[in-house]
Design a protein around this motif. Sequence first.
Motif, mmCIF file in Angstrom:
data_model
loop_
_atom_site.group_PDB
_atom_site.id
_atom_site.type_symbol
_atom_site.label_atom_id
_atom_site.label_comp_id
_atom_site.label_asym_id
_atom_site.label_seq_id
_atom_site.Cartn_x
_atom_site.Cartn_y
_atom_site.Cartn_z
ATOM 1 N N ARG A 51 0.828 -1.275 0.019
ATOM 2 C CA ARG A 51 -0.123 -0.108 0.007
ATOM 3 C C ARG A 51 1.166 1.289 0.070
ATOM 4 O O ARG A 51 0.678 2.229 -0.887
ATOM 5 C CB ARG A 51 -0.966 -0.071 1.203
ATOM 6 C CG ARG A 51 -2.008 1.373 1.141
ATOM 7 C CD ARG A 51 -2.886 1.063 2.032
ATOM 8 N NE ARG A 51 -3.823 2.392 2.459
ATOM 9 C CZ ARG A 51 -4.895 2.404 3.378
ATOM 10 N NH1 ARG A 51 -5.231 0.970 3.853
ATOM 11 N NH2 ARG A 51 -5.481 3.604 3.456
ATOM 12 N N ASP A 54 2.243 1.740 -3.292
ATOM 13 C CA ASP A 54 1.175 2.263 -4.404
ATOM 14 C C ASP A 54 1.016 3.994 -4.190
ATOM 15 O O ASP A 54 0.814 4.411 -5.144
ATOM 16 C CB ASP A 54 -0.159 1.685 -4.107
ATOM 17 C CG ASP A 54 0.103 0.021 -4.805
ATOM 18 O OD1 ASP A 54 0.822 -0.217 -5.405
ATOM 19 O OD2 ASP A 54 -1.163 -0.751 -4.376
ATOM 20 N N GLU A 55 1.090 4.277 -2.953
ATOM 21 C CA GLU A 55 1.004 5.843 -2.905
ATOM 22 C C GLU A 55 2.128 6.518 -3.188
ATOM 23 O O GLU A 55 1.988 7.472 -3.792
ATOM 24 C CB GLU A 55 0.954 5.973 -1.165
ATOM 25 C CG GLU A 55 -0.474 5.279 -0.673
ATOM 26 C CD GLU A 55 -0.530 5.347 0.768
ATOM 27 O OE1 GLU A 55 0.409 5.680 1.674
ATOM 28 O OE2 GLU A 55 -1.423 4.836 1.624
ATOM 29 N N VAL A 57 3.753 5.359 -5.915
ATOM 30 C CA VAL A 57 3.715 5.471 -7.183
ATOM 31 C C VAL A 57 2.649 6.557 -7.572
ATOM 32 O O VAL A 57 2.747 7.185 -8.700
ATOM 33 C CB VAL A 57 3.007 4.047 -7.767
ATOM 34 C CG1 VAL A 57 2.722 3.886 -8.991
ATOM 35 C CG2 VAL A 57 4.422 2.985 -7.594
ATOM 36 N N ARG A 58 1.543 6.687 -7.061
ATOM 37 C CA ARG A 58 0.661 7.720 -7.325
ATOM 38 C C ARG A 58 0.991 9.214 -7.442
ATOM 39 O O ARG A 58 0.644 9.905 -8.133
ATOM 40 C CB ARG A 58 -0.749 7.466 -6.315
ATOM 41 C CG ARG A 58 -1.613 6.502 -6.769
ATOM 42 C CD ARG A 58 -2.786 6.638 -6.063
ATOM 43 N NE ARG A 58 -2.898 6.526 -4.713
ATOM 44 C CZ ARG A 58 -2.917 5.479 -4.008
ATOM 45 N NH1 ARG A 58 -3.015 4.548 -4.433
ATOM 46 N NH2 ARG A 58 -2.931 5.624 -2.341
ATOM 47 N N ALA A 59 1.873 9.216 -6.515
ATOM 48 C CA ALA A 59 2.692 10.616 -6.394
ATOM 49 C C ALA A 59 3.417 10.769 -7.599
ATOM 50 O O ALA A 59 3.501 11.856 -8.102
ATOM 51 C CB ALA A 59 3.413 10.731 -5.197
ATOM 52 N N ARG A 61 2.982 9.638 -10.483
ATOM 53 C CA ARG A 61 2.065 9.838 -11.565
ATOM 54 C C ARG A 61 1.419 11.092 -11.569
ATOM 55 O O ARG A 61 0.553 11.225 -12.828
ATOM 56 C CB ARG A 61 1.175 8.591 -11.863
ATOM 57 C CG ARG A 61 1.992 7.124 -12.048
ATOM 58 C CD ARG A 61 0.940 5.994 -11.858
ATOM 59 N NE ARG A 61 1.695 4.769 -12.363
ATOM 60 C CZ ARG A 61 1.037 3.702 -11.931
ATOM 61 N NH1 ARG A 61 -0.157 3.496 -11.614
ATOM 62 N NH2 ARG A 61 1.482 2.410 -12.549
ATOM 63 N N ARG A 62 1.500 11.869 -10.623
ATOM 64 C CA ARG A 62 0.566 12.807 -10.596
ATOM 65 C C ARG A 62 0.780 14.069 -11.535
ATOM 66 O O ARG A 62 0.046 14.614 -11.862
ATOM 67 C CB ARG A 62 0.749 13.597 -9.085
ATOM 68 C CG ARG A 62 -0.254 14.622 -8.944
ATOM 69 C CD ARG A 62 0.048 15.220 -7.346
ATOM 70 N NE ARG A 62 1.314 15.463 -7.169
ATOM 71 C CZ ARG A 62 1.754 16.878 -7.524
ATOM 72 N NH1 ARG A 62 1.066 17.544 -7.776
ATOM 73 N NH2 ARG A 62 3.055 17.107 -7.061
ATOM 74 N N ALA A 82 8.457 1.549 -5.739
ATOM 75 C CA ALA A 82 7.848 2.720 -6.644
ATOM 76 C C ALA A 82 8.696 2.759 -7.760
ATOM 77 O O ALA A 82 8.135 2.858 -8.928
ATOM 78 C CB ALA A 82 7.511 4.031 -5.929
ATOM 79 N N GLU A 86 7.728 2.152 -11.958
ATOM 80 C CA GLU A 86 7.727 3.360 -12.911
ATOM 81 C C GLU A 86 9.065 3.797 -12.913
ATOM 82 O O GLU A 86 9.390 5.052 -12.889
ATOM 83 C CB GLU A 86 6.892 4.570 -12.131
ATOM 84 C CG GLU A 86 5.501 4.359 -12.315
ATOM 85 C CD GLU A 86 4.872 4.247 -13.609
ATOM 86 O OE1 GLU A 86 5.596 4.632 -14.530
ATOM 87 O OE2 GLU A 86 3.584 4.028 -13.688
#
Length: 217
Positions: A51, A54-55, A57-59, A61-62, A82, A86
């Motif tokens: 988890r 994933d957080e 990774v989202r940052a 991809r922002r 992460a 990516e």
Amino acid sequence: MARFVLVPGGWHGGWAFDAVSKVLSSEGHEVQALTLSGMADEISTRVNLDRHIDEAVRAIRRSDTRVVLVGHSYGGMVITGAADKEPSRIDAIVYADAYVPNDGASVWSLTTQSYRERFIAGVAADGLNCIPPAHLDRRCRPHPIATFLQAIKLTGNWRSVPCKAFVAAFGWEGSPFVELYERLRLDPEWVTHRLDCAHDIPRLAPEALAEILLKSV
């Protein structure tokens, strides 16, 4: 302008990078210091390493802007996971006295026996969240123990990140990172630095860390 994503160590939130963020922002760069799930005021029972990865990774991809990814201590697990997902979005990955795992490793497997004993004592109350050691900042919060125990899953893609740097703190005893520093400084794929401070580099040597980060862009 560069974009920095900063991942704190165990028990800490994004506030641990406040002084580093201030230096980077003053130079015109974009900075995002993460407070991972379970590390704000709430206590979570369903947070693991996946988890947290994933957080991060989202940052990343922002924005389409490539990032410099930075992790302190436990944060090394998160940034490795992460970056493995990516790698093409990352210009540099910087470990500040942090774990650098291979596939299947965990904080538990990589750390010292004294830290394992600290984890066991810290999680005694509920079996889920490890209370912060008494000497840490009062803002620290209980850390989900599953993030320390879960084995990371890696393809090895993170190794394709063009710049990989390790910053070791030599001002404290019992470090699980000195041996890692000695190994990485002989690896031509890595840039290594040493600082004469204790483990909490982002708070004890923010200017020195920021200078290292600015050299990576």
